[in-house]
Design an enzyme around this catalytic site. Sequence first.
Site, PDB file in Angstrom:
ATOM      1  N   ASP A   1      53.678  -6.843  59.964  1.00 42.37           N
ATOM      2  CA  ASP A   1      53.188  -6.502  61.308  1.00 42.37           C
ATOM      3  C   ASP A   1      52.863  -5.013  61.377  1.00 42.37           C
ATOM      4  O   ASP A   1      52.313  -4.541  62.368  1.00 42.37           O
ATOM      5  CB  ASP A   1      54.273  -6.806  62.355  1.00 42.37           C
ATOM      6  CG  ASP A   1      54.725  -8.256  62.330  1.00 42.37           C
ATOM      7  OD1 ASP A   1      53.903  -9.122  61.983  1.00 42.37           O
ATOM      8  OD2 ASP A   1      55.899  -8.525  62.662  1.00 42.37           O
TER       9      ASP A   1
ATOM     10  N   ASP B   1      46.140 -17.049  62.585  1.00 42.97           N
ATOM     11  CA  ASP B   1      46.545 -18.454  62.755  1.00 42.97           C
ATOM     12  C   ASP B   1      45.466 -19.239  63.502  1.00 42.97           C
ATOM     13  O   ASP B   1      44.925 -18.743  64.495  1.00 42.97           O
ATOM     14  CB  ASP B   1      47.834 -18.499  63.580  1.00 42.97           C
ATOM     15  CG  ASP B   1      48.925 -17.661  62.958  1.00 42.97           C
ATOM     16  OD1 ASP B   1      49.393 -18.019  61.869  1.00 42.97           O
ATOM     17  OD2 ASP B   1      49.305 -16.634  63.561  1.00 42.97           O
TER      18      ASP B   1
ATOM     19  N   GLU C   1      45.586 -19.174  58.343  1.00 42.97           N
ATOM     20  CA  GLU C   1      46.651 -20.185  58.317  1.00 42.97           C
ATOM     21  C   GLU C   1      46.285 -21.330  59.255  1.00 42.97           C
ATOM     22  O   GLU C   1      46.108 -21.125  60.463  1.00 42.97           O
ATOM     23  CB  GLU C   1      48.006 -19.586  58.737  1.00 42.97           C
ATOM     24  CG  GLU C   1      49.082 -20.664  58.607  1.00 42.97           C
ATOM     25  CD  GLU C   1      50.430 -20.313  59.213  1.00 42.97           C
ATOM     26  OE1 GLU C   1      50.732 -19.141  59.464  1.00 42.97           O
ATOM     27  OE2 GLU C   1      51.176 -21.289  59.453  1.00 42.97           O
TER      28      GLU C   1
ATOM     29  N   HIS D   1      48.725 -18.186  67.581  1.00 38.77           N
ATOM     30  CA  HIS D   1      49.822 -18.660  66.736  1.00 38.77           C
ATOM     31  C   HIS D   1      50.452 -19.956  67.217  1.00 38.77           C
ATOM     32  O   HIS D   1      50.706 -20.878  66.439  1.00 38.77           O
ATOM     33  CB  HIS D   1      50.909 -17.577  66.629  1.00 38.77           C
ATOM     34  CG  HIS D   1      52.073 -17.980  65.778  1.00 38.77           C
ATOM     35  ND1 HIS D   1      53.156 -18.673  66.286  1.00 38.77           N
ATOM     36  CD2 HIS D   1      52.312 -17.834  64.446  1.00 38.77           C
ATOM     37  CE1 HIS D   1      54.010 -18.911  65.309  1.00 38.77           C
ATOM     38  NE2 HIS D   1      53.524 -18.409  64.184  1.00 38.77           N
TER      39      HIS D   1
ATOM     40  N   HIS E   1      49.743  -8.968  59.423  1.00 37.94           N
ATOM     41  CA  HIS E   1      50.189 -10.266  59.925  1.00 37.94           C
ATOM     42  C   HIS E   1      49.834 -10.434  61.395  1.00 37.94           C
ATOM     43  O   HIS E   1      50.346  -9.712  62.244  1.00 37.94           O
ATOM     44  CB  HIS E   1      51.712 -10.349  59.718  1.00 37.94           C
ATOM     45  CG  HIS E   1      52.331 -11.614  60.155  1.00 37.94           C
ATOM     46  ND1 HIS E   1      53.244 -11.674  61.187  1.00 37.94           N
ATOM     47  CD2 HIS E   1      52.177 -12.889  59.708  1.00 37.94           C
ATOM     48  CE1 HIS E   1      53.639 -12.923  61.343  1.00 37.94           C
ATOM     49  NE2 HIS E   1      53.017 -13.683  60.458  1.00 37.94           N
ATOM     50  N   ARG E   2      48.925 -11.342  61.682  1.00 39.27           N
ATOM     51  CA  ARG E   2      48.358 -11.534  63.038  1.00 39.27           C
ATOM     52  C   ARG E   2      47.660 -10.250  63.497  1.00 39.27           C
ATOM     53  O   ARG E   2      47.662  -9.918  64.688  1.00 39.27           O
ATOM     54  CB  ARG E   2      49.434 -11.941  64.046  1.00 39.27           C
ATOM     55  CG  ARG E   2      50.347 -13.062  63.571  1.00 39.27           C
ATOM     56  CD  ARG E   2      51.396 -13.447  64.587  1.00 39.27           C
ATOM     57  NE  ARG E   2      52.439 -14.271  63.983  1.00 39.27           N
ATOM     58  CZ  ARG E   2      53.550 -14.661  64.587  1.00 39.27           C
ATOM     59  NH1 ARG E   2      53.753 -14.333  65.850  1.00 39.27           N
ATOM     60  NH2 ARG E   2      54.444 -15.397  63.969  1.00 39.27           N
TER      61      ARG E   2
ATOM     62  N   LYS F   1      47.279 -24.104  61.445  1.00 38.01           N
ATOM     63  CA  LYS F   1      48.527 -24.429  62.150  1.00 38.01           C
ATOM     64  C   LYS F   1      48.594 -25.936  62.408  1.00 38.01           C
ATOM     65  O   LYS F   1      48.464 -26.400  63.548  1.00 38.01           O
ATOM     66  CB  LYS F   1      48.591 -23.633  63.463  1.00 38.01           C
ATOM     67  CG  LYS F   1      49.002 -22.189  63.241  1.00 38.01           C
ATOM     68  CD  LYS F   1      50.486 -22.112  62.938  1.00 38.01           C
ATOM     69  CE  LYS F   1      50.999 -20.709  62.695  1.00 38.01           C
ATOM     70  NZ  LYS F   1      52.259 -20.718  61.949  1.00 38.01           N
TER      71      LYS F   1
ATOM     72  N   GLU G   1      45.823 -11.517  58.204  1.00 40.76           N
ATOM     73  CA  GLU G   1      46.312 -12.897  58.306  1.00 40.76           C
ATOM     74  C   GLU G   1      46.173 -13.315  59.762  1.00 40.76           C
ATOM     75  O   GLU G   1      46.455 -12.523  60.664  1.00 40.76           O
ATOM     76  CB  GLU G   1      47.789 -12.950  57.891  1.00 40.76           C
ATOM     77  CG  GLU G   1      48.379 -14.364  57.816  1.00 40.76           C
ATOM     78  CD  GLU G   1      49.068 -14.873  59.078  1.00 40.76           C
ATOM     79  OE1 GLU G   1      49.513 -16.024  59.066  1.00 40.76           O
ATOM     80  OE2 GLU G   1      49.140 -14.145  60.091  1.00 40.76           O
TER      81      GLU G   1
HETATM   82  O1  G3P Z   1      51.428 -16.649  56.773  1.00 43.22           O
HETATM   83  C1  G3P Z   1      52.697 -16.075  56.854  1.00 43.22           C
HETATM   84  C2  G3P Z   1      53.325 -16.282  58.199  1.00 43.22           C
HETATM   85  O2  G3P Z   1      52.367 -15.989  59.161  1.00 43.22           O
HETATM   86  C3  G3P Z   1      53.846 -17.677  58.426  1.00 43.22           C
HETATM   87  O3  G3P Z   1      54.633 -17.785  59.573  1.00 43.22           O
HETATM   88  O4  G3P Z   1      55.102 -18.306  61.930  1.00 43.22           O
HETATM   89  O5  G3P Z   1      54.253 -16.057  61.331  1.00 43.22           O
HETATM   90  O6  G3P Z   1      52.747 -18.026  61.224  1.00 43.22           O
HETATM   91  P1  G3P Z   1      54.156 -17.528  61.064  1.00 43.22           P
HETATM   92 CA    CA Z   2      50.777 -17.205  60.341  1.00 44.87          CA
END
Ligand code: G3P
Ligand code: CA
Length: 248
Positions: free
Chosen positions: A230, A37, A110, A50, A8-9, A112, A35
């Site tokens: 993470d 953003d 993702e 993000h 995640h990120r 945004k 993943e």
């Molecule tokens: O894609 C899952 C998650 O990343 C969504 O929330 O705020 O971490 O971008 P956020």
């Molecule tokens: Ca995200």
Amino acid sequence: MKTIIYAHRGASKLAPENTMPAFQLAYEQNADGIETDIQLTKDHIPVLIHDENVRRTTNGTGFVQDYTFKELQKLDAGSWFSEYYVNTRIISLEDFLCWSKDKKLLLNLELKTNIIAYRNIEKLVYKLLKKYNKLHQTVISSFNPNSIKRMHQIDPNVTTALLTSQRITDLFTYTQKLGATGLHIKYRLLNRAFIDHAASNDLYLACYTINRPARMLRCYKLGIRAIFTDLPHIAIETRELFEQDILE
Ligand code: G3P
Ligand code: CA
């Protein structure tokens, strides 16, 4: 089927989120996917960050959409995290795709667009994915249903997922009507009934953001398609133990 582990990120607990060091680390830790953003600069370059505002994760202030890519690259996106990462830069989606070009990594981009509905972001992202031949390895997700609908209209073969932290009325039929392939949900929504509803509406399920091994294990047991974490190295270790039947 194995639950897919998306960093995640990037490996964002150990390196500054959405930067090259976090992506590289996730890759070295053998995450199945990454993943990240996407926001748009003033000169319409998709960049990986993000927040709409650069304040939290750089030494700058103001909105991404008010910076050109060249201006944005002058900011330090690492020192907020630790001194070790001083001079880390924000990268463009194109930089990221170049780096991932010959890697087997799955990607979750993702869009945004839930706070700022960036014009044409779907087309711009699609073009780049096509250029780098990454469409088959990529899921496009968004909290904004219009982005999902638009991406599906551009190419119905793209894998898309609606992001949600709430169980709204008619969520499953609504998601299906958008043309989405799956639902990416906040962990707290996860239960047996939710899984069954998703399956009967032909939608796959993924869960965010899962950093505790007990929660990872629950997702593996429930056979969730993918998780976002993470801490990809912990998720991989937990999955290995689960596969060897070591964990209860
Ligand atoms: O894609 C899952 C998650 O990343 C969504 O929330 O705020 O971490 O971008 P956020
Ligand atoms: Ca995200």
